[in-house]
Design a protein around this motif. Structure first.
Motif, PDB file in Angstrom:
ATOM      1  N   ARG A  28      78.641  26.528  57.397  1.00  0.00           N
ATOM      2  CA  ARG A  28      78.704  26.972  56.029  1.00  0.00           C
ATOM      3  C   ARG A  28      77.778  26.198  55.088  1.00  0.00           C
ATOM      4  O   ARG A  28      77.759  26.456  53.906  1.00  0.00           O
ATOM      5  CB  ARG A  28      80.140  26.841  55.507  1.00  0.00           C
ATOM      6  N   ALA A  29      77.048  25.223  55.585  1.00  0.00           N
ATOM      7  CA  ALA A  29      76.390  24.257  54.700  1.00  0.00           C
ATOM      8  C   ALA A  29      75.516  24.897  53.632  1.00  0.00           C
ATOM      9  O   ALA A  29      75.614  24.550  52.450  1.00  0.00           O
ATOM     10  CB  ALA A  29      75.567  23.271  55.520  1.00  0.00           C
ATOM     11  N   PHE A  30      74.655  25.838  54.033  1.00  0.00           N
ATOM     12  CA  PHE A  30      73.695  26.331  53.050  1.00  0.00           C
ATOM     13  C   PHE A  30      74.167  27.594  52.341  1.00  0.00           C
ATOM     14  O   PHE A  30      73.485  28.082  51.439  1.00  0.00           O
ATOM     15  CB  PHE A  30      72.320  26.471  53.689  1.00  0.00           C
ATOM     16  N   THR A  31      75.354  28.084  52.699  1.00  0.00           N
ATOM     17  CA  THR A  31      76.057  29.013  51.819  1.00  0.00           C
ATOM     18  C   THR A  31      76.749  28.211  50.720  1.00  0.00           C
ATOM     19  O   THR A  31      76.697  28.567  49.541  1.00  0.00           O
ATOM     20  CB  THR A  31      77.086  29.843  52.607  1.00  0.00           C
ATOM     21  N   VAL A 120      72.982  34.382  52.034  1.00  0.00           N
ATOM     22  CA  VAL A 120      73.134  34.586  50.586  1.00  0.00           C
ATOM     23  C   VAL A 120      71.826  34.359  49.824  1.00  0.00           C
ATOM     24  O   VAL A 120      71.693  34.782  48.670  1.00  0.00           O
ATOM     25  CB  VAL A 120      74.265  33.706  49.991  1.00  0.00           C
ATOM     26  N   VAL A 121      70.852  33.713  50.457  1.00  0.00           N
ATOM     27  CA  VAL A 121      69.534  33.502  49.821  1.00  0.00           C
ATOM     28  C   VAL A 121      68.411  34.017  50.718  1.00  0.00           C
ATOM     29  O   VAL A 121      67.261  33.593  50.591  1.00  0.00           O
ATOM     30  CB  VAL A 121      69.297  32.008  49.478  1.00  0.00           C
ATOM     31  N   ALA A 122      68.710  34.953  51.608  1.00  0.00           N
ATOM     32  CA  ALA A 122      67.737  35.390  52.616  1.00  0.00           C
ATOM     33  C   ALA A 122      66.487  36.000  52.001  1.00  0.00           C
ATOM     34  O   ALA A 122      65.359  35.634  52.355  1.00  0.00           O
ATOM     35  CB  ALA A 122      68.396  36.383  53.574  1.00  0.00           C
ATOM     36  N   GLU A 123      66.647  36.943  51.095  1.00  0.00           N
ATOM     37  CA  GLU A 123      65.485  37.633  50.527  1.00  0.00           C
ATOM     38  C   GLU A 123      64.615  36.683  49.716  1.00  0.00           C
ATOM     39  O   GLU A 123      63.387  36.716  49.821  1.00  0.00           O
ATOM     40  CB  GLU A 123      65.932  38.812  49.669  1.00  0.00           C
ATOM     41  N   ALA A 124      65.237  35.825  48.923  1.00  0.00           N
ATOM     42  CA  ALA A 124      64.462  34.866  48.137  1.00  0.00           C
ATOM     43  C   ALA A 124      63.687  33.924  49.053  1.00  0.00           C
ATOM     44  O   ALA A 124      62.539  33.560  48.765  1.00  0.00           O
ATOM     45  CB  ALA A 124      65.388  34.072  47.212  1.00  0.00           C
ATOM     46  N   THR A 125      64.302  33.525  50.161  1.00  0.00           N
ATOM     47  CA  THR A 125      63.624  32.658  51.127  1.00  0.00           C
ATOM     48  C   THR A 125      62.445  33.382  51.757  1.00  0.00           C
ATOM     49  O   THR A 125      61.338  32.824  51.883  1.00  0.00           O
ATOM     50  CB  THR A 125      64.611  32.199  52.213  1.00  0.00           C
ATOM     51  N   ALA A 126      62.648  34.629  52.170  1.00  0.00           N
ATOM     52  CA  ALA A 126      61.563  35.414  52.768  1.00  0.00           C
ATOM     53  C   ALA A 126      60.426  35.608  51.768  1.00  0.00           C
ATOM     54  O   ALA A 126      59.244  35.510  52.129  1.00  0.00           O
ATOM     55  CB  ALA A 126      62.100  36.759  53.234  1.00  0.00           C
ATOM     56  N   ARG A 127      60.760  35.864  50.532  1.00  0.00           N
ATOM     57  CA  ARG A 127      59.724  36.060  49.518  1.00  0.00           C
ATOM     58  C   ARG A 127      58.943  34.781  49.253  1.00  0.00           C
ATOM     59  O   ARG A 127      57.723  34.822  49.019  1.00  0.00           O
ATOM     60  CB  ARG A 127      60.347  36.585  48.228  1.00  0.00           C
ATOM     61  N   LEU A 128      59.610  33.639  49.300  1.00  0.00           N
ATOM     62  CA  LEU A 128      58.886  32.376  49.118  1.00  0.00           C
ATOM     63  C   LEU A 128      57.907  32.160  50.271  1.00  0.00           C
ATOM     64  O   LEU A 128      56.773  31.708  50.067  1.00  0.00           O
ATOM     65  CB  LEU A 128      59.866  31.208  49.011  1.00  0.00           C
ATOM     66  N   LEU A 129      58.329  32.485  51.490  1.00  0.00           N
ATOM     67  CA  LEU A 129      57.405  32.384  52.620  1.00  0.00           C
ATOM     68  C   LEU A 129      56.215  33.320  52.428  1.00  0.00           C
ATOM     69  O   LEU A 129      55.082  32.982  52.774  1.00  0.00           O
ATOM     70  CB  LEU A 129      58.136  32.719  53.922  1.00  0.00           C
ATOM     71  N   ARG A 130      56.473  34.505  51.887  1.00  0.00           N
ATOM     72  CA  ARG A 130      55.377  35.443  51.629  1.00  0.00           C
ATOM     73  C   ARG A 130      54.423  34.910  50.570  1.00  0.00           C
ATOM     74  O   ARG A 130      53.205  34.982  50.729  1.00  0.00           O
ATOM     75  CB  ARG A 130      55.920  36.808  51.188  1.00  0.00           C
ATOM     76  N   THR A 131      54.964  34.393  49.484  1.00  0.00           N
ATOM     77  CA  THR A 131      54.089  33.915  48.407  1.00  0.00           C
ATOM     78  C   THR A 131      53.293  32.691  48.842  1.00  0.00           C
ATOM     79  O   THR A 131      52.151  32.505  48.409  1.00  0.00           O
ATOM     80  CB  THR A 131      54.888  33.569  47.132  1.00  0.00           C
ATOM     81  N   ARG A 132      53.873  31.879  49.700  1.00  0.00           N
ATOM     82  CA  ARG A 132      53.148  30.711  50.219  1.00  0.00           C
ATOM     83  C   ARG A 132      52.173  31.096  51.332  1.00  0.00           C
ATOM     84  O   ARG A 132      51.387  30.275  51.772  1.00  0.00           O
ATOM     85  CB  ARG A 132      54.153  29.675  50.752  1.00  0.00           C
ATOM     86  N   LYS A 133      52.265  32.349  51.801  1.00  0.00           N
ATOM     87  CA  LYS A 133      51.438  32.808  52.913  1.00  0.00           C
ATOM     88  C   LYS A 133      51.498  31.817  54.081  1.00  0.00           C
ATOM     89  O   LYS A 133      50.490  31.363  54.619  1.00  0.00           O
ATOM     90  CB  LYS A 133      49.995  33.054  52.457  1.00  0.00           C
ATOM     91  N   SER A 134      52.723  31.489  54.449  1.00  0.00           N
ATOM     92  CA  SER A 134      52.959  30.501  55.506  1.00  0.00           C
ATOM     93  C   SER A 134      52.625  31.106  56.861  1.00  0.00           C
ATOM     94  O   SER A 134      53.305  32.008  57.340  1.00  0.00           O
ATOM     95  CB  SER A 134      54.429  30.055  55.471  1.00  0.00           C
ATOM     96  N   ARG A 206      73.155  37.264  47.777  1.00  0.00           N
ATOM     97  CA  ARG A 206      74.049  37.049  46.628  1.00  0.00           C
ATOM     98  C   ARG A 206      73.320  36.348  45.483  1.00  0.00           C
ATOM     99  O   ARG A 206      73.614  36.570  44.306  1.00  0.00           O
ATOM    100  CB  ARG A 206      75.259  36.221  47.077  1.00  0.00           C
ATOM    101  N   PHE A 207      72.346  35.486  45.836  1.00  0.00           N
ATOM    102  CA  PHE A 207      71.676  34.676  44.819  1.00  0.00           C
ATOM    103  C   PHE A 207      70.166  34.913  44.834  1.00  0.00           C
ATOM    104  O   PHE A 207      69.579  35.134  45.897  1.00  0.00           O
ATOM    105  CB  PHE A 207      71.991  33.194  45.042  1.00  0.00           C
ATOM    106  N   PRO A 208      69.513  34.826  43.666  1.00  0.00           N
ATOM    107  CA  PRO A 208      68.097  35.173  43.558  1.00  0.00           C
ATOM    108  C   PRO A 208      67.138  34.002  43.739  1.00  0.00           C
ATOM    109  O   PRO A 208      65.967  34.101  43.370  1.00  0.00           O
ATOM    110  CB  PRO A 208      68.011  35.716  42.118  1.00  0.00           C
ATOM    111  N   PHE A 209      67.626  32.908  44.277  1.00  0.00           N
ATOM    112  CA  PHE A 209      66.774  31.736  44.434  1.00  0.00           C
ATOM    113  C   PHE A 209      66.685  31.311  45.898  1.00  0.00           C
ATOM    114  O   PHE A 209      67.588  31.573  46.691  1.00  0.00           O
ATOM    115  CB  PHE A 209      67.298  30.559  43.591  1.00  0.00           C
ATOM    116  N   ALA A 210      65.572  30.655  46.221  1.00  0.00           N
ATOM    117  CA  ALA A 210      65.451  29.950  47.492  1.00  0.00           C
ATOM    118  C   ALA A 210      65.877  28.500  47.250  1.00  0.00           C
ATOM    119  O   ALA A 210      66.117  28.098  46.105  1.00  0.00           O
ATOM    120  CB  ALA A 210      64.016  30.016  47.996  1.00  0.00           C
ATOM    121  N   MET A 211      65.986  27.727  48.320  1.00  0.00           N
ATOM    122  CA  MET A 211      66.397  26.319  48.172  1.00  0.00           C
ATOM    123  C   MET A 211      65.390  25.444  48.897  1.00  0.00           C
ATOM    124  O   MET A 211      65.181  25.576  50.107  1.00  0.00           O
ATOM    125  CB  MET A 211      67.805  26.117  48.730  1.00  0.00           C
TER     126      MET A 211
END
Length: 236
Positions: A28-31, A120-134, A206-211
Motif C-alpha cells: 500500500r505504500a505509494f497509494t 491512483v497516480v498511474a496516468e500522471a506517472t505515464a504522462r511524466l515519462l512521456r514529457t521527459r521522453k524517457s 484518483r489523483f492528478p499528480f506524479a510523485m
C-alpha cells in the motif's frame, strides 16, 4: 513518444542504479503516499528503518511517522489509505517506512529520476515519462521480491500507457484484484489494514499528480509533481 526500453525488476535484482526508475507499490505504500499528499502533506521522507523513522520524529516533533503493520509506540499512523484519508496533514512532513515500497525507492536513490507509483497516480506517472521522453525506464516491482502481480500489473500498465495513450486499464486492474495481496488484505490477514483499503488501492487515476523522490541532505524525499494540461506535453 513511440518507444521506451523497459525492464521490470524486483528489488533483489537491482545491481546498478538505473537512469530512470519507477518504483511501484500498490498495496500500500505509494497509494498511502498519494493520499498523504491529497490530505495536504508537504513532503514524505522515506526512512531506511523503523529506528530512523523514530529518530527523525524525535528531532521533528511535528512530523507524522507511519509504518506497516499494527500501531506501535512513537508512530502516528499505519500504512492504510482508508485510515490516512481521515487525517488532516496540511503542511506536515510525513516519515514513511514500509517493508517493500520505501525499500525499493531507497534502492534506486542514485537514479537521475525516481518516480514512486501506484494505480491512483498511474496516468500522471505515464504522462511524466512521456514529457521527459524517457528512453530507458526500470520499473521496480517491490512486492514479494518482484513477484507481486498487483505491482507488476500496475508497472506494465504505466509502461504501456506511457507509449500508447489509449491502453485500457481493465485487464491490469483485474490482475491486481486477483492478487495474493488483495486477498490477504480483504481477508484481514495483514495487520494494520482496513477492508476498504483494497478498493482505494485500485482506484485508477484518483489523483492528478506524479510523485518524484530526490535526495535532499542525505534523505530520500518524495514530493507531488503536478502535471500540465494534456495539450501542453512539452519536455520539462
Amino acid at each position: 513518444m513511440t518507444g521506451m526500453d523497459t525492464r521490470f525488476l524486483g528489488i533483489p535484482d537491482l545491481v546498478e542504479a538505473p537512469s530512470v526508475a519507477v518504483v511501484v507499490d500498490v498495496m500500500r505504500a505509494f497509494t498511502v503516499a498519494a493520499w498523504a499528499f491529497a490530505q495536504g502533506a508537504e513532503k514524505i521522507v522515506l526512512a531506511e528503518s523503523l529506528d530512523e523513522a523514530l529518530e527523525l520524529k524525535a528531532h521533528h516533533r511535528d512530523w507524522v511517522a507511519l509504518k506497516d503493520g499494527p500501531p506501535a509506540p512513537g508512530f502516528d499512523a499505519v500504512n492504510s489509505p482508508a485510515l490516512l484519508r481521515s487525517l488532516d496533514l496540511g503542511g506536515r512532513t510525513v516519515v514513511q517506512k514500509t517493508t517493500a515500497g520505501t525499500v525499493g525507492a531507497l534502492a534506486v536513490k542514485e537514479a537521475s529520476l525516481v518516480l514512486c507509483a501506484s494505480f491512483v497516480v498511474a496516468e500522471a506517472t505515464a504522462r511524466l515519462l512521456r514529457t521527459r521522453k524517457s528512453g530507458s525506464v526500470t520499473f521496480v516491482v517491490t512486492g514479494e521480491d518482484g513477484q507481486a502481480d498487483e505491482d507488476l500489473a500496475c508497472a506494465q500498465y504505466i509502461a504501456r500507457r506511457a507509449t500508447e495513450a489509449g491502453t485500457d486499464a481493465a485487464e491490469f486492474l483485474r490482475r491486481a484484484v486477483a492478487s495474493r495481496a488483495a486477498a490477504e488484505q480483504a481477508e484481514g490477514v495483514r495487520q494494520g489494514v482496513r477492508p476498504d483499503d483494497v478498493a482505494l488501492c485500485l482506484e485508477l487515476d484518483r489523483f492528478p499528480f506524479a510523485m518524484v523522490a530526490t535526495l535532499e541532505d542525505s534523505l530520500m524525499v518524495l514530493r507531488p509533481h503536478s502535471m500540465p494540461s494534456l495539450a501542453d506535453e512539452d519536455p520539462i
